[in-house]
Design an enzyme around this catalytic site. Structure first.
Site, PDB file in Angstrom:
ATOM      1  CB  ILE A  32      -0.968   0.035   1.203  1.00  0.00           C
ATOM      2  CG1 ILE A  32      -0.203  -0.096   2.523  1.00  0.00           C
ATOM      3  CG2 ILE A  32      -2.016  -1.052   1.081  1.00  0.00           C
ATOM      4  CD1 ILE A  32      -1.084   0.035   3.762  1.00  0.00           C
ATOM      5  N   GLY A  35       8.538   4.124  -0.762  1.00  0.00           N
ATOM      6  CA  GLY A  35       9.299   5.361  -0.759  1.00  0.00           C
ATOM      7  C   GLY A  35      10.771   5.069  -0.566  1.00  0.00           C
ATOM      8  CB  THR A  36      13.627   7.315   0.156  1.00  0.00           C
ATOM      9  OG1 THR A  36      12.973   7.988   1.236  1.00  0.00           O
ATOM     10  CG2 THR A  36      13.498   8.167  -1.091  1.00  0.00           C
ATOM     11  CE1 TYR A  37       8.177   3.319   3.309  1.00  0.00           C
ATOM     12  CE2 TYR A  37       8.281   5.672   2.866  1.00  0.00           C
ATOM     13  CZ  TYR A  37       7.597   4.469   2.829  1.00  0.00           C
ATOM     14  OH  TYR A  37       6.333   4.419   2.303  1.00  0.00           O
ATOM     15  CB  VAL A  40       3.786   0.754   3.734  1.00  0.00           C
ATOM     16  CG1 VAL A  40       2.687   0.503   4.769  1.00  0.00           C
ATOM     17  CG2 VAL A  40       4.760   1.785   4.269  1.00  0.00           C
ATOM     18  CE  LYS A  55       8.262   4.121   7.198  1.00  0.00           C
ATOM     19  NZ  LYS A  55       8.069   5.466   7.775  1.00  0.00           N
ATOM     20  CG  ASP A 164       7.253  14.536   4.219  1.00  0.00           C
ATOM     21  OD1 ASP A 164       7.007  15.404   3.348  1.00  0.00           O
ATOM     22  OD2 ASP A 164       7.451  13.336   3.940  1.00  0.00           O
TER      23      ASP A 164
END
Length: 505
Positions: A32, A35-37, A40, A55, A164
């Site tokens: 869902i 990103g850069t991390y 999820v 996550k 953010d």
């Protein structure tokens, strides 16, 4: 429950709530966010059946072990406990090389993986707003904004900057509850902090002018600019400052909010990048002009949020006390809001991408296999006065360009069985491109009329900066106080109109 109070985080300590459970306790259902991390996933705890969000913390670029941004996020979320901040439940690990939701090995060069387990939320604000045909009502917008400001006020009282704020980081469940999420860029601060902070934070469309001009000392006002952009976006039905780069972003800000000068913003001329980005000519403030279709109280609040000088920008606490939230129609009870099918920005972007791919494939198919031309055409009929040949699009149903129209012979093409007479000057449209449809610009702030307030058409889809799964945390319940003073809840409390939180009963 009293609020936690803390200052700088000790990054030398091991991350809290580090459990011994394995990610194998969960079944991944669907991705869902990304990103850069990392990614999820929507997942189900096998033993209890509870739906959660996993996550994954990306480790493949970390040569020095656990990412410092993840440590910050975990520590901050462990300290925050509020109903409008996402709850971090636990940390789990995978013992061997990890696999994605399709069973394929990931690219992690390290053995194992680390996951943050969050409560699951059905939507993010961007994904929900992008649903075709969805219209937010005024009480619904007030409800979401009140929850956003309440959660952010709690963070600021506890000396945490989110850094953010954007639609995809505002999560909403099917009970109407909104929660701040994705604290990957968040950090603690103090008013007497003398060190420099990075200005490379906040997604571009929601980044305040002080960061774009190079400020390295800032406070809660940076989050309030982002909130103002979200507020206007909800009312305007599309992002209001969609810049492609820093220069264009500042230009859009100055066109809307006017040129910065020492009178309106003391000290602005000394900012690191002011001389590089200052407007070539003076610009007047046009917020009221651009958003004249907004309700009067909404416009007054927006004006106080989109102030160039961060020192004069309204705080979350004062925004909660604005007339906008205390005039009819009042914010609705979250539980009265309708339920929707799960909507996350990652999923809506994926659907739009698939739709574009299907359309491109159809175009390629059409080019590779064009419609068959008629191989046999009836003879031309000439007679009478000649006329200039009209311009027709080539194709099986029209004559070729630069030639008289071809008319099939036979009684079925005669008027009442009589031979067709000479073509008249108005029989066919004139040559050249015909006007048709709309040719309206979608840029700027005046692309058409809008409803008096609330959502008109759904959001215009567009790049919103990095798409990230927004999960980030803490159990509900807190008493506000701290630097803003007072020990009760923010806003005017429940003594006005006998309505707690200003919600309609």
């Amino acid at each position: 429950m009293a609020m936690a109070s803390f200052g700088q985080l000790n990054l030398e300590e091991p991350p809290p709530i580090w459990g011994s459970r394995s990610v194998d306790c969960f079944e991944k259902l669907e991705q869902i966010g990304e990103g850069t991390y990392g990614q999820v996933y929507m997942a189900k705890e096998i033993k209890t059946g509870e739906i959660v969000a996993l996550k994954k913390i990306r480790m493949d670029n970390e040569r020095e072990g656990f990412p410092i941004t993840a440590i910050r996020e975990i520590k901050i979320l462990k300290k925050l406990h509020h109903e409008n901040v996402i709850q971090l439940k636990e940390i789990v690990t995978s013992p061997g090389r990890d696999r994605d939701d399709q069973g394929k090995p990931d690219n992690n060069k390290y053995k194992g993986g680390i996951y943050m387990v969050f409560e699951y939320m059905d939507h993010d604000l961007t994904g929900l707003a992008d649903r075709p045909g969805l219209r937010f009502t005024v009480p619904q917008i007030k409800c979401y904004m009140k929850q956003l400001l309440t959660g952010l006020h709690y963070c600021h009282v506890n000396q945490v900057l989110h850094r953010d704020i954007k639609g995809s980081n505002l999560l909403i469940d099917n009970e109407g509850n909104l929660k701040l999420a994705d604290f990957g860029l968040a950090r603690s601060y103090s008013h007497d902090h003398t060190g420099n902070l990075t200005n490379r934070v906040i997604t571009l469309w929601y980044r305040p002018p002080e960061l774009l001009l190079g400020a390295t000392k800032y406070g809660p006002a940076i989050d309030m600019w982002s909130v103002g952009c979200i507020f206007a976006e909800l009312l305007h039905a599309k992002p209001i400052l969609p810049g492609k780069n820093e220069q264009e972003q500042l230009n859009k800000i100055f066109e809307l909010c006017g040129s910065p000068d020492e009178k309106l913003w003391p000290g602005v001329s000394k900012m690191p990048w002011f001389n590089n980005f200052k407007p070539a000519r003076p610009l007047k403030r046009r917020v009221r002009e651009f958003f004249r279709h907004f309700d009067r109280h909404a416009l007054e609040l927006l004006e106080k949020m989109l102030v160039l000088d961060p020192a004069q920008r309204i705080s979350a606490k004062d925004a909660l006390d604005a007339e906008y939230f205390w005039t009819d129609p009042l914010p609705c009870d979250p539980k009265s809001l309708p339920t929707y099918e799960s909507s996350h920005e990652f999923q809506t972007k994926k659907k739009r991408q698939q739709q574009r791919q299907n359309e491109e494939a159809a175009k390629r198919q059409k080019l590779q296999h064009p419609p068959l031309q008629h191989s046999r055409l009836p003879p031309l009929q000439h007679g009478g006065q000649s006329h200039a040949a009209p311009h027709w699009p080539a194709g099986p149903n029209h004559p070729t360009n630069n030639a008289p129209p071809q008319v099939p012979a036979g009684p079925s093409h005669n008027f009442y069985g009589k031979p067709r007479g000479p073509p008249g000057p108005n029989r066919y449209p004139p040559s050249g491109n015909q006007s048709g449809g709309y040719n309206q610009s979608r840029g700027g702030y005046s692309s058409g009329s809008y409803p008096p307030q609330g959502r008109g058409a759904p959001y215009v889809a567009g790049p919103r900066g990095p798409s990230g799964g927004p999960y980030g945390v803490g159990p509900p319940n807190y008493t506000q106080g701290g630097q803003y003073g007072g020990s009760g809840s923010s806003g005017r409390g429940q003594n006005q109109r006998n309505q707690q939180y200003g919600w309609q009963q």
